[in-house]
Structures are given as structure tokens and as C-alpha cells.
Design a protein around this motif. Structure first.
Motif, PDB file in Angstrom:
ATOM      1  N   ALA A   1       0.828  -1.208   0.000  1.00 47.93           N
ATOM      2  CA  ALA A   1       0.000   0.000   0.000  1.00 47.93           C
ATOM      3  C   ALA A   1       0.861   1.256   0.000  1.00 47.93           C
ATOM      4  O   ALA A   1       0.586   2.211  -0.735  1.00 47.93           O
ATOM      5  N   VAL A   2       1.913   1.262   0.804  1.00 49.58           N
ATOM      6  CA  VAL A   2       2.808   2.424   0.842  1.00 49.58           C
ATOM      7  C   VAL A   2       3.498   2.596  -0.510  1.00 49.58           C
ATOM      8  O   VAL A   2       3.658   3.721  -1.004  1.00 49.58           O
ATOM      9  N   ALA A   3       3.881   1.488  -1.136  1.00 49.60           N
ATOM     10  CA  ALA A   3       4.524   1.569  -2.449  1.00 49.60           C
ATOM     11  C   ALA A   3       3.567   2.109  -3.494  1.00 49.60           C
ATOM     12  O   ALA A   3       3.971   2.875  -4.380  1.00 49.60           O
ATOM     13  N   ILE A   4       2.311   1.728  -3.428  1.00 44.62           N
ATOM     14  CA  ILE A   4       1.323   2.251  -4.372  1.00 44.62           C
ATOM     15  C   ILE A   4       1.139   3.750  -4.171  1.00 44.62           C
ATOM     16  O   ILE A   4       1.067   4.512  -5.139  1.00 44.62           O
ATOM     17  N   VAL A   5       1.090   4.184  -2.927  1.00 38.97           N
ATOM     18  CA  VAL A   5       0.926   5.610  -2.647  1.00 38.97           C
ATOM     19  C   VAL A   5       2.122   6.392  -3.187  1.00 38.97           C
ATOM     20  O   VAL A   5       1.963   7.470  -3.755  1.00 38.97           O
ATOM     21  N   ARG A   6       3.320   5.851  -3.041  1.00 39.82           N
ATOM     22  CA  ARG A   6       4.516   6.527  -3.530  1.00 39.82           C
ATOM     23  C   ARG A   6       4.680   6.421  -5.032  1.00 39.82           C
ATOM     24  O   ARG A   6       5.490   7.114  -5.623  1.00 39.82           O
ATOM     25  N   GLY A   7       3.940   5.532  -5.670  1.00 38.46           N
ATOM     26  CA  GLY A   7       4.032   5.367  -7.111  1.00 38.46           C
ATOM     27  C   GLY A   7       5.198   4.500  -7.531  1.00 38.46           C
ATOM     28  O   GLY A   7       5.701   4.617  -8.639  1.00 38.46           O
TER      29      GLY A   7
ATOM     30  N   VAL B   1      -6.744   4.494  -3.343  1.00 39.97           N
ATOM     31  CA  VAL B   1      -7.533   5.690  -3.026  1.00 39.97           C
ATOM     32  C   VAL B   1      -6.623   6.840  -2.614  1.00 39.97           C
ATOM     33  O   VAL B   1      -6.783   7.979  -3.069  1.00 39.97           O
ATOM     34  N   VAL B   2      -5.644   6.558  -1.755  1.00 49.66           N
ATOM     35  CA  VAL B   2      -4.731   7.614  -1.326  1.00 49.66           C
ATOM     36  C   VAL B   2      -3.896   8.111  -2.507  1.00 49.66           C
ATOM     37  O   VAL B   2      -3.643   9.308  -2.637  1.00 49.66           O
ATOM     38  N   ARG B   3      -3.498   7.214  -3.387  1.00 49.25           N
ATOM     39  CA  ARG B   3      -2.745   7.623  -4.580  1.00 49.25           C
ATOM     40  C   ARG B   3      -3.596   8.533  -5.463  1.00 49.25           C
ATOM     41  O   ARG B   3      -3.102   9.524  -6.017  1.00 49.25           O
ATOM     42  N   ALA B   4      -4.870   8.218  -5.613  1.00 53.49           N
ATOM     43  CA  ALA B   4      -5.761   9.071  -6.401  1.00 53.49           C
ATOM     44  C   ALA B   4      -5.917  10.444  -5.755  1.00 53.49           C
ATOM     45  O   ALA B   4      -5.944  11.466  -6.452  1.00 53.49           O
ATOM     46  N   ILE B   5      -5.982  10.484  -4.434  1.00 48.77           N
ATOM     47  CA  ILE B   5      -6.094  11.769  -3.734  1.00 48.77           C
ATOM     48  C   ILE B   5      -4.816  12.579  -3.910  1.00 48.77           C
ATOM     49  O   ILE B   5      -4.857  13.790  -4.152  1.00 48.77           O
ATOM     50  N   VAL B   6      -3.678  11.929  -3.805  1.00 48.69           N
ATOM     51  CA  VAL B   6      -2.403  12.625  -3.987  1.00 48.69           C
ATOM     52  C   VAL B   6      -2.280  13.156  -5.409  1.00 48.69           C
ATOM     53  O   VAL B   6      -1.833  14.284  -5.627  1.00 48.69           O
ATOM     54  N   ASN B   7      -2.679  12.364  -6.390  1.00 45.32           N
ATOM     55  CA  ASN B   7      -2.628  12.823  -7.779  1.00 45.32           C
ATOM     56  C   ASN B   7      -3.574  13.989  -8.012  1.00 45.32           C
ATOM     57  O   ASN B   7      -3.258  14.921  -8.755  1.00 45.32           O
ATOM     58  N   ALA B   8      -4.754  13.947  -7.408  1.00 42.06           N
ATOM     59  CA  ALA B   8      -5.724  15.026  -7.588  1.00 42.06           C
ATOM     60  C   ALA B   8      -5.258  16.310  -6.912  1.00 42.06           C
ATOM     61  O   ALA B   8      -5.538  17.410  -7.394  1.00 42.06           O
TER      62      ALA B   8
END
Length: 134
Positions: free
Chosen positions: A20-26, A73-80
């Protein structure tokens, strides 16, 4: 077999959190590696099922499912939000200029044509020789 199952479930939960952390960091490579290690933990948690104890396997699967959803979801929020990491600064590339508009810089008075010819000669049924002629 049940203690191995609980240890495997604990490892699977840890690797799901790392994914999950890796997905958030991309970081796709880290996420893939974490999911790969999660599979090992999930297989270890499956060992408890031989004693009819399904809780470790259910916990391992639920952890990966939840962490993949949370990470996405967190990755989408960070991208937005437009927040980018400092080490991923995009450098501006030079603009393309058509060949007809490029400035000509000559170092000598006579132009030199850099051409070469390639001759292909067949030497046998399945072999060929390539000779470069300048």
C-alpha cells in the motif's frame, strides 16, 4: 501447523502494508515485490487450514484487499491534489526544431559526404557475407 499459519498471516499483513505504501509513492517495482512476498506469507497462512483453522488465510487475504484499495484511493487523492515528490522533478526537454530550420555550422570549407555502401554477397546455402564499402 497452526503457529506457522499465524506467522504467515502476520508476514502477509506486513507485506500488504508495504504494498500500500509503495502504491501511494508510485513505486511499481516495490509494490510488485511486496505482493510477491505477500504470496509467500499467504501460502504459509494456508498451512493452518490443515487443522481446519481458516482465520490466518482470511486475515491475509483481507489485509491485501484492504491495503490495495487504501493505497489506490490515497494515490488518487495525492494525484488530484497535485502533490509531487521532490526527487521526481520533471526536467523540461529541449524543443524540437525541424531539420530545415536548424542552423548550419561548417567546420571546413568543403562539405564531406558521409555515405557508406553495404554489399551483401551470398557465400553458401545459409550464410552471407556483409562487406562495408566506403
Amino acid at each position: 501447523m497452526v503457529p506457522i499459519g499465524y506467522v504467515g498471516a502476520a508476514l502477509a499483513v506486513i507485506f500488504a502494508i508495504v504494498a500500500a505504501v509503495a502504491i501511494v509513492r508510485g513505486s511499481g517495482g516495490l509494490a510488485g515485490g511486496a505482493v510477491g512476498l505477500w504470496i509467500v506469507g499467504a501460502l504459509m497462512s494456508f498451512a493452518a487450514s490443515f487443522a481446519r483453522e481458516w482465520t490466518p488465510l482470511i486475515v491475509a487475504c483481507a489485509a491485501l484487499t484492504a491495503m490495495l484499495i487504501v493505497g489506490s484511493v490515497v494515490r488518487a487523492i495525492v494525484n488530484a491534489a497535485g502533490v509531487e515528490r521532490a526527487d521526481r522533478a520533471v526536467e523540461e526537454l529541449p524543443k524540437a526544431v525541424p531539420a530545415s530550420k536548424t542552423p548550419v555550422t561548417a567546420t571546413s570549407k568543403t562539405p564531406v559526404a558521409a555515405t557508406s555502401k553495404v554489399a551483401l554477397t551470398k557465400t553458401g546455402p545459409a550464410t552471407a557475407t556483409i562487406a562495408v564499402v566506403r
